[in-house]
Design a protein around this motif. Structure first.
Motif, PDB file in Angstrom:
ATOM      1  N   THR A  24      53.839   8.820  21.114  1.00 57.88           N
ATOM      2  CA  THR A  24      54.443   7.664  20.447  1.00 57.88           C
ATOM      3  C   THR A  24      53.369   6.648  20.083  1.00 57.88           C
ATOM      4  N   VAL A  25      52.476   6.363  21.052  1.00 59.17           N
ATOM      5  CA  VAL A  25      51.388   5.407  20.789  1.00 59.17           C
ATOM      6  C   VAL A  25      50.478   5.939  19.683  1.00 59.17           C
ATOM      7  N   LEU A  26      50.149   7.222  19.738  1.00 61.97           N
ATOM      8  CA  LEU A  26      49.309   7.820  18.698  1.00 61.97           C
ATOM      9  C   LEU A  26      49.991   7.760  17.332  1.00 61.97           C
ATOM     10  N   ALA A  27      51.274   8.049  17.279  1.00 61.36           N
ATOM     11  CA  ALA A  27      52.017   8.007  16.011  1.00 61.36           C
ATOM     12  C   ALA A  27      52.048   6.590  15.448  1.00 61.36           C
ATOM     13  N   LEU A  28      52.320   5.613  16.325  1.00 63.31           N
ATOM     14  CA  LEU A  28      52.361   4.221  15.859  1.00 63.31           C
ATOM     15  C   LEU A  28      50.984   3.765  15.390  1.00 63.31           C
ATOM     16  N   THR A  29      49.941   4.120  16.138  1.00 66.71           N
ATOM     17  CA  THR A  29      48.581   3.750  15.739  1.00 66.71           C
ATOM     18  C   THR A  29      48.239   4.383  14.392  1.00 66.71           C
ATOM     19  N   GLY A  30      48.551   5.657  14.233  1.00 64.64           N
ATOM     20  CA  GLY A  30      48.306   6.345  12.967  1.00 64.64           C
ATOM     21  C   GLY A  30      49.047   5.694  11.815  1.00 64.64           C
ATOM     22  N   TYR A  31      50.298   5.314  12.072  1.00 65.93           N
ATOM     23  CA  TYR A  31      51.091   4.658  11.041  1.00 65.93           C
ATOM     24  C   TYR A  31      50.432   3.352  10.600  1.00 65.93           C
ATOM     25  N   PHE A  32      50.032   2.537  11.579  1.00 65.58           N
ATOM     26  CA  PHE A  32      49.432   1.240  11.234  1.00 65.58           C
ATOM     27  C   PHE A  32      48.078   1.406  10.551  1.00 65.58           C
ATOM     28  N   VAL A  33      47.298   2.401  10.945  1.00 67.67           N
ATOM     29  CA  VAL A  33      46.023   2.662  10.278  1.00 67.67           C
ATOM     30  C   VAL A  33      46.280   3.096   8.831  1.00 67.67           C
ATOM     31  N   GLN A  34      47.221   4.009   8.631  1.00 68.61           N
ATOM     32  CA  GLN A  34      47.544   4.461   7.277  1.00 68.61           C
ATOM     33  C   GLN A  34      48.078   3.318   6.415  1.00 68.61           C
ATOM     34  N   GLN A  35      48.891   2.474   7.020  1.00 66.54           N
ATOM     35  CA  GLN A  35      49.433   1.319   6.304  1.00 66.54           C
ATOM     36  C   GLN A  35      48.305   0.395   5.879  1.00 66.54           C
ATOM     37  N   SER A  36      47.340   0.180   6.763  1.00 66.38           N
ATOM     38  CA  SER A  36      46.189  -0.680   6.463  1.00 66.38           C
ATOM     39  C   SER A  36      45.345  -0.081   5.336  1.00 66.38           C
ATOM     40  N   ILE A  37      45.141   1.226   5.388  1.00 62.54           N
ATOM     41  CA  ILE A  37      44.372   1.901   4.329  1.00 62.54           C
ATOM     42  C   ILE A  37      45.104   1.791   2.994  1.00 62.54           C
ATOM     43  N   ALA A  38      46.393   1.982   3.001  1.00 59.43           N
ATOM     44  CA  ALA A  38      47.188   1.880   1.765  1.00 59.43           C
ATOM     45  C   ALA A  38      47.132   0.456   1.212  1.00 59.43           C
TER      46      ALA A  38
END
Length: 186
Positions: A24-38
């Motif tokens: 869950t933590v990895l998924a949320l971190t990945g989501y926020f990183v991808q959101q930041s990149i976008a």
């Protein structure tokens, strides 16, 4: 023994929670990183569009669009603009540099009719053709064929020499034009 059972239950619950929490933590971190990149990509696209409008539009750009473009550049700049700098940025004019036409002497002569497929391969092809013309020829017939080949090769060599002279002249003209543009020559 009940303490051991109690510890085992706690270990089981901790294992279960970690099995759920880590992904869950990895998924949320990945989501926020991808959101930041976008978001960074979108900011870059808007900044590129705004800079292009300011650069290409010059005085012809609608004043409202110029204000928008300056606002976008100011918003996404890592170093904030002062109000005076924003105002100057809105007044910047882009002047297209003058690039003179290439003089005719600087243009390469088209030699595709002389050297189709490249001069080395064209010359090799000519040589092989000349050798075939000489095959089996003897006496006066051989001398006449050799004379015709010699005439053709001299004309061909003259055409190639003319193309080389033209290439040398155009190369020199390009160098001279470049030096004039750079201000290294009068």
């Amino acid at each position: 023994m009940s303490d051991k059972l109690h510890v085992e239950k706690i270990k089981s619950i901790a294992s279960l929670l970690s099995a759920i929490a880590i992904p869950t933590v990895l998924a949320l971190t990945g989501y926020f990183v991808q959101q930041s990149i976008a978001d960074d990509g979108i900011k870059k696209d808007y900044l590129t569009m705004a800079m292009g409008m300011l650069k290409d539009g010059g005085d012809k750009l609608d004043p409202e669009l110029k204000v928008w473009a300056v606002s976008v550049v100011s918003k996404y700049s890592p170093v904030p603009f002062s109000s005076e700098a924003k105002e100057k940025l809105g007044r910047v004019l882009y002047i297209e540099p003058f690039i003179p036409e290439l003089p005719d002497i600087a243009k390469q002569k088209d030699i595709s009719d002389i050297c189709s497929g490249g001069c080395s391969s064209a010359l090799t092809e000519k040589y092989e053709g000349w050798m075939k013309k000489l095959e089996g020829k003897t006496g006066e017939e051989g001398i006449n064929a050799l004379a015709a080949i010699l005439d053709e090769s001299v004309r061909y060599s003259a055409d190639l020499a003319g193309a080389l002279d033209s290439a040398r002249n155009s190369g020199n003209a390009c160098v001279n034009t470049y030096e004039i543009i750079k201000g290294q020559r009068d």
